[in-house]
Enzyme design. Structure first.
Site, PDB file in Angstrom:
ATOM      1  N   HIS A   8      -4.009   1.740  12.508  1.00  0.00           N
ATOM      2  CA  HIS A   8      -3.013   2.291  11.583  1.00  0.00           C
ATOM      3  C   HIS A   8      -3.084   3.811  11.610  1.00  0.00           C
ATOM      4  O   HIS A   8      -3.810   4.431  10.846  1.00  0.00           O
ATOM      5  CB  HIS A   8      -3.278   1.761  10.169  1.00  0.00           C
ATOM      6  CG  HIS A   8      -2.176   2.036   9.190  1.00  0.00           C
ATOM      7  ND1 HIS A   8      -1.371   1.045   8.673  1.00  0.00           N
ATOM      8  CD2 HIS A   8      -1.742   3.187   8.623  1.00  0.00           C
ATOM      9  CE1 HIS A   8      -0.499   1.573   7.828  1.00  0.00           C
ATOM     10  NE2 HIS A   8      -0.703   2.880   7.774  1.00  0.00           N
ATOM     11  N   HIS A 188       4.002  -1.987   6.233  1.00  0.00           N
ATOM     12  CA  HIS A 188       3.305  -1.363   5.120  1.00  0.00           C
ATOM     13  C   HIS A 188       3.643  -2.119   3.831  1.00  0.00           C
ATOM     14  O   HIS A 188       4.818  -2.351   3.531  1.00  0.00           O
ATOM     15  CB  HIS A 188       3.765   0.085   4.953  1.00  0.00           C
ATOM     16  CG  HIS A 188       3.226   1.036   5.979  1.00  0.00           C
ATOM     17  ND1 HIS A 188       3.324   0.805   7.330  1.00  0.00           N
ATOM     18  CD2 HIS A 188       2.591   2.239   5.845  1.00  0.00           C
ATOM     19  CE1 HIS A 188       2.775   1.819   7.979  1.00  0.00           C
ATOM     20  NE2 HIS A 188       2.324   2.695   7.101  1.00  0.00           N
ATOM     21  N   GLU A 191       0.376  -1.086  -1.114  1.00  0.00           N
ATOM     22  CA  GLU A 191      -0.194   0.217  -1.418  1.00  0.00           C
ATOM     23  C   GLU A 191       0.391   0.698  -2.749  1.00  0.00           C
ATOM     24  O   GLU A 191      -0.333   0.985  -3.691  1.00  0.00           O
ATOM     25  CB  GLU A 191       0.116   1.213  -0.305  1.00  0.00           C
ATOM     26  CG  GLU A 191      -0.463   2.601  -0.528  1.00  0.00           C
ATOM     27  CD  GLU A 191      -0.038   3.589   0.557  1.00  0.00           C
ATOM     28  OE1 GLU A 191      -0.726   4.602   0.713  1.00  0.00           O
ATOM     29  OE2 GLU A 191       0.997   3.354   1.226  1.00  0.00           O
TER      30      GLU A 191
END
Length: 324
Positions: A8, A188, A191
Site C-alpha cells: 500500500h 480503501h 479508515e
C-alpha cells in the site's frame, strides 16, 4: 533491515518533499504553502491532506517527471529493506485519463522500475487507482485505461480518496470492468468510513484486499468474517496515527486484528507526509507490541502471498525472504 514487502504505497504520495520542491522550481510553480518551516509537508486533517497531496502532484506534468519520481521512490524503498512493492498509480494524474497519454506515462514508470530492478533494487508493480471524490464517471474512464494496459506491470485495480464521498456501489461498473480484464482488486475502506465501509467494498466491489481496514475492530463479527474469508488488510499504522485514526501506536488495532486471525500486512501509505518509512514502521511495531523477527517474517510472507504479481516474481521474492 529485514527484507520487506509493501502493498500500500501511493506513488505521488511517496514523493520526497525535496524532489517536489526541485520540480516546482524547475517549472516556476509556487507551492510553498504546502511545506512547513523544516521543509516537510504540512496539513491539518485528512481533507486538508488531500488538497496538499494534489498540490504536490501538480508539479508532476510529464512522463519523465514520473520516471524520475519512480527512481526516487524506489531508492527510498531500498533504503528501508523493501524488496517488493506495489504502488497506486492513477491516470487522473497521468494524462487526465486519456488512454494515449496514460500509455506514455505508464511506459516511463515501468521502464524506470525495470531499470531499478535490473540493478538489484526492489521489484515494483502498479495498481491503477480511481479517485473516489472525483466521481463514478471519471472512475469508468480510469477503469478503461486499466483494462487496456493490464500486463506484467499493471496487475491490480483499486479506489482511493475521500471515503465519505459517494458509495462503493457507485463504482461497481469500474470494478467489474477491471475484474473482467484480469486485474486483481483492492479498495480503501475502514479508515474513515467505519466497519460498514469495509462490508460495502466486500459486497459491492468484490475486492480481495482492503486498504487500511483498521476500524473493523469496532465490529467483532466483521473481524471474524475477515479472518474466515482470508481477506488481507493493507495496514498503514504510521499513517493512521498521523491522521488521528488512533491516538498512538499502542492503541492501534493491528495487533488485536492479527491476534484474532485477520491477515494483516504493513505499509507506509504516503511515507514523507507521515514522517515514516517501512523500517520505522517495523521499529515502532516492535516497541509497541514487542513483535520479533519471526512475527515480521510472517507479516512479510502474508504480504507476498497476497501480492498481485505473477508466480515467478513471488518465487524470486520468497527466496529472498527465506534467506533472511
Amino acid at each position: 533491515m529485514l527484507p520487506k514487502v509493501e502493498l500500500h504505497l501511493h506513488l505521488e504520495g511517496a514523493a520526497p518533499p525535496a524532489f517536489v520542491r526541485g520540480l516546482a522550481k524547475e517549472k516556476s510553480i509556487d507551492i510553498s504553502g504546502i511545506f512547513d518551516a523544516q521543509g516537510g509537508y504540512v496539513f491539518t486533517d485528512f481533507w486538508h491532506f488531500l488538497k496538499v497531496y494534489e498540490a504536490a502532484t501538480s508539479v508532476l506534468q510529464t512522463p519523465e517527471d514520473y520516471a524520475r519520481l519512480t527512481r526516487a521512490v524506489l531508492e527510498q524503498c531500498a533504503a528501508s529493506g523493501v524488496v517488493y512493492a506495489e504502488t497506486f498509480v492513477s491516470p487522473d494524474f497521468c494524462g487526465g485519463r486519456d488512454l494515449g497519454a496514460w500509455r506514455e506515462y505508464l511506459h516511463a514508470i515501468r521502464d524506470a522500475a525495470s531499470a531499478v530492478a535490473v540493478q538489484g533494487g526492489p521489484e515494483l508493480r502498479g495498481i491503477v487507482t480511481c479517485i473516489r471524490h472525483f466521481g463514478p464517471d471519471k472512475a469508468r474512464e480510469t477503469a478503461l485505461c486499466a483494462a487496456e494496459t493490464v500486463g506484467d506491470f499493471i496487475t491490480g485495480f483499486g479506489i482511493a480518496g475521500d471515503e465519505t464521498s459517494g458509495q462503493p456501489k457507485d463504482f461497481r461498473w469500474s470494478f467489474d470492468c477491471a475484474r473482467e480484464a484480469g486485474l486483481r482488486l483492492t479498495a480503501h475502506a475502514g479508515e474513515w468510513g467505519g466497519p460498514q465501509s469495509i462490508r460495502d467494498v466486500l459486497s459491492d466491489l468484490g475486492v480481495e484486499r482492503v486498504g487500511h481496514g483498521v476500524r473493523a475492530i469496532e465490529d467483532l463479527a466483521l473481524v471474524d468474517e475477515l479472518a474466515e474469508r482470508g481477506i488481507v488488510l493493507e495496514v498503514c499504522p504510521g499513517s493512521n496515527i498521523a491522521l488521528g485514526v488512533f491516538p498512538d501506536w499502542r492503541k492501534h488495532s493491528i495487533s488485536e486484528l492479527d491476534r484474532r486471525g485477520v491477515r494483516v500486512t504493513v505499509s507506509t501509505d504516503d511515507p514523507p507526509f507521515f514522517h515514516t518509512t517501512m523500517e520505522h514502521e517495523f521499529q515502532m511495531l516492535h516497541r509497541a507490541f514487542d513483535w520479533d523477527d519471526g512475527q515480521f517474517a510472517r507479516i512479510s510472507r502474508t504480504a507476498l502471498d497476497a501480492a498481485f504479481c505473477d508466480a515467478d516474481t513471488k518465487a524470486k521474492i520468497a527466496k529472498v525472504l527465506e534467506a533472511a
